[in-house]
Design an enzyme around this catalytic site. Structure first.
Site, mmCIF file in Angstrom:
data_model
loop_
_atom_site.group_PDB
_atom_site.id
_atom_site.type_symbol
_atom_site.label_atom_id
_atom_site.label_comp_id
_atom_site.label_asym_id
_atom_site.label_seq_id
_atom_site.Cartn_x
_atom_site.Cartn_y
_atom_site.Cartn_z
ATOM 1 N N ASP A 477 0.829 -1.111 -0.049
ATOM 2 C CA ASP A 477 0.015 -0.136 -0.048
ATOM 3 C C ASP A 477 0.866 1.379 0.042
ATOM 4 O OD1 ASP A 477 0.840 -0.614 2.455
ATOM 5 O OD2 ASP A 477 -1.260 -0.192 3.464
ATOM 6 N N CYS A 478 2.045 1.290 0.571
ATOM 7 C CA CYS A 478 2.961 2.555 0.479
ATOM 8 C C CYS A 478 3.277 2.679 -0.933
ATOM 9 C CB CYS A 478 4.296 2.044 1.505
ATOM 10 S SG CYS A 478 3.664 2.015 3.138
#
Length: 748
Positions: A477-478
């Site tokens: 997700d980063c």
């Protein structure tokens, strides 16, 4: 990797005071920092170089004058900013502008936003103990503010400390933080210590602490190794095909087990000092010399026993202690296992320039290097330097962050909030946004790690880390949120193209490696073993810690970014991306709970994950009117709206798996999460949305900020963690979405 050897190795101890020089131990204790009531907050400065955060205390008046405090410094320290009141917002877009006017002042010179990332109460003790046993005591100003922070965070009723700042007192928190206070110079007869010690004794004393506390207290020399359940490094010698081989474990678990197993095998303990002898009297109910160490390996207080050890694990531990260790654990195997774990530690240190994955393994690796290389070694000195990057000073004192920051993560969300308000082309905010883009360009990871396969790392080329590229651990997700923000800005007229197409393709190619056969995404890497591995969970205080799991938040992040990417680069790996999106959507639908929400693993809890899930469904055209899943999700959120228009969910929901209201009432951040989900899903009734927007606007302060409320984040189901910048990025996003979706609606 070559290691610089010291001329003299540190002595090891079996816990006997007779093996120590009284003069040496007195000298060690004499180096303990001198404590003050408080430091002068006006002398603290935050430095950020290459995304690396360190706090500096300027004792010299001239140095303090040459390096004036910034607004960000003062804000983090809880000092008055003396900012003028802004014109009162009469509509949501005005509220966004007021919020950005304040938030802009917190942007650091390199272009990102920093903040504390605290909450867990077991991180700071590891850093302090590591520095104590390696004879690198913290300076007096650190010690003073560590003392102040732990005093401020003691339970107001019983004086103990919990697993995290909002939790009830536990033996993990109480034994380790009591010990930390003694190591930084607080005397045993201080009223705070007397109260904490009474609670600790009432709970059974330190023998009732969980495994991680027993490990640290044994390294310190306060306990004996017999009380620590086996942590054999020989497991690292198992062939990769073996189902329980450590490379299959979740990255945080295996990187903690690695140095822990090395030290367990060495049976190393710190030099015995007067202070350690005093702690042996203070932490236990029993006479220290009469404690049955081996008999208390599994003794644990109920407050700490979130995930009780399984009968299978207890059987394995019995076999290791009674059969493996005395019969089969030969010197050849031990030497081979210690050499391999030592090499793996070196690879972790080299790939992160000694910052390591997180503070827990960083502190343990520091001790391992001290034991192996000696006190003067570069590896030890560099570790101690980098440990400073996880320490943070706030209004209460000095704490330890969960990683070395949230730099890339929070910067990505700040950019997206401005985009959702339709303000990316507004020249007023362009300098701030260009600096943010420049930071993300600098922080993109350009290559995979050295010896990727040998050290069991996932591909990361083109990715972004949660914090910075030094730490260098890509998370699905980063990568996704950072890439989404880069695309948003670089496709906005007037912004430079700092990251070329090939680098964007590199990021997408790495994102595509995160999808599991089910269609979902995990965090650091795809799962390498099943949930059955939890039978070996020895941590006790955490759930779901042994392997990677599938997360709606991570799946949503990758899905929404790939959907955006497709619009601009429709010909790059088209079939694979289409398949990825289709399978991801199918999994998100399957993960919806019967009540309509989604369980959040990284934020609290159903509100957080439901926002992401609804956003992902909307990105493929599924909204309230067109999708039964989106409708059910919206109906769930609406059912939890409070009378004042807000939402309020307690961290207890993460522990129990059931929605639990927060006792303090509506929270700005959770209200924003719910509204974002509803607006993205095109919920047809505007009135409940307006009520929520009004609450956010009413909570905004005259200078544009929002005040800190309850804790926002979570990991491993039981431990909460703070995301203070969420109170800016998500309310701004919710307000901006409302303003662009309903430009003519009046709220106030």
């Amino acid at each position: 990797m070559a290691r610089k050897q010291a001329t003299e190795a540190p002595a090891a101890s079996n816990g006997s005071s007779k093996k120590r020089s009284i003069a040496d131990s007195d000298d060690h204790d004499a180096k303990r920092p001198r404590l003050q009531e408080s430091t002068d907050k006006a002398r603290w400065r935050l430095s950020s170089e290459g995304g690396r955060h360190t706090w500096h205390y300027l004792e010299d008046d001239e140095a303090a004058k040459e390096w004036p405090q910034s607004y960000a410094d003062k804000y983090f320290l809880g000092m008055p900013l003396e900012l003028p009141e802004l014109p009162k917002a009469t509509n949501p877009l005005d509220a966004v502008r007021n919020g950005l006017t304040f938030f802009e002042k917190l942007q650091l010179p390199e272009g990102h936003w920093g903040c504390e990332y605290g909450g867990p109460m077991f991180l700071l003790p590891g850093v302090v103990i590591a520095r104590y046993v390696t004879k690198n005591p913290v300076p007096w100003y650190y010690a003073t503010e560590i003392k102040n922070y732990l005093f401020a965070r003691a339970n107001p009723v019983d004086g103990g400390w919990g697993l995290h700042i909002e939790g009830e007192s536990t033996m993990l928190g109480t034994t380790l933080n009591y010990t930390t206070l003694r190591l930084v110079g607080v005397e045993a007869d201080h009223p705070v210590m007397v109260k904490a010690r009474a609670t600790m004794h009432k709970m059974g004393g330190a023998i009732c602490a969980p495994h991680w506390a027993k490990f640290w207290l044994t390294v310190l020399g306060v306990m004996k190794w017999d009380i620590v359940n086996p942590v054999p490094p020989e497991l690292w010698l198992l062939p990769d095909w073996v189902p329980i081989a450590p490379w299959r474990w979740w990255i945080h678990m295996r990187q903690v087990f690695l140095p822990m197993s090395y030290l367990w095998s060495k049976k190393w303990q710190a030099e015995e000092t007067d202070l350690i002898r005093e702690l042996r009297k203070e932490l236990f109910v029993e006479d220290w010399n009469k404690i049955d160490w081996a008999g208390n390996r599994n003794t644990i207080h109920p407050n700490d026993n979130y995930h009780p050890k399984t009968a299978f694990l207890n059987t394995v531990n019995w076999l290791l202690v009674n059969i493996w260790n005395p019969v089969f654990r030969t010197k050849y195997l031990v030497d081979k296992a210690e050499a391999w774990t030592s090499e793996l530690i070196d690879m972790e240190d080299e790939n992160t320039d000694y910052s390591d994955l997180a503070p827990v393994n960083a502190a343990m690796n520091t001790v391992c290097c001290y034991v192996r290389d000696g006190p003067g070694a570069y590896s030890v000195r560099r570790h101690v330097e980098r440990l400073d990057e996880v320490l943070w000073v706030n209004a209460e004192g000095m704490l330890c962050n969960g990683t070395n920051g949230v730099q890339c993560w929070d910067t990505a969300f700040a950019i997206q909030a401005i985009m959702d308000a339709g303000l990316t082309e507004d020249p007023r905010w362009r300098p701030m946004l260009i600096k943010s883009l420049e930071f993300l360009e600098d922080q993109q990871i350009r290559e995979n790690v050295k010896d990727q396969d040998k050290c069991y790392r996932h591909p990361r080329k083109g990715a972004w880390a949660f914090s910075n590229k030094d730490q260098g651990y890509a998370v699905s997700d980063c990568v996704s949120e950072a890439l989404k923000s880069v695309i948003i800005l670089q496709k906005t007229p007037g912004f430079p193209t700092l990251i070329d197409d090939q680098r964007i393709f590199d990021a997408v190619d790495t994102m595509l490696t995160y999808q599991n056969p089910s269609g979902a995404c995990s965090s650091y890497e795809t799962p390498r073993a099943g949930q059955w591995m939890e039978v070996l969970n020895a941590a006790e205080v955490f759930g779901n810690i042994m392997v990677e799991y599938e997360y709606p938040e991570c799946t949503t992040a990758v899905l929404t970014t790939l959907s955006l990417f497709k619009k601009h680069w429709p010909n790059h790996r088209t079939d694979e991306i289409d398949s990825f999106i289709t399978r991801a959507v199918k999994w998100i639908k399957s993960d919806q709970k019967p009540h309509g929400g989604w369980y959040g693993n990284w934020g609290i809890c159903f509100t957080y994950a439901s926002m992401f899930a609804l956003e992902s469904l909307a990105s493929v055209g599924e909204t309230y009117e067109t999708s039964k899943y989106a409708k059910k999700g919206c109906d769930f959120l609406i059912s939890k709206q409070r009378e004042d228009g807000g939402w309020s969910e307690s961290y207890k929901a993460c522990e129990t798996g059931k929605y639990v209201e927060h006792p303090t009432g509506s929270q700005v951040v959770m209200t924003a999460w719910a509204l974002i989900g509803l607006i993205k899903a095109k919920y047809p009734d505007i009135e409940p949305i307006k009520k929520g927007i009004k609450l956010i606007m009413d909570r905004q302060q005259p200078n544009g900020e929002w005040l800190q409320e309850a804790i926002e984040g979570v990991f491993n189901k039981s431990c909460m963690i703070s995301y203070p910048n969420y109170k800016f990025s998500f309310p701004l996003k919710a307000l901006g979405l409302f303003a662009t979706r309903y430009p003519d609606e009046k709220v106030v």
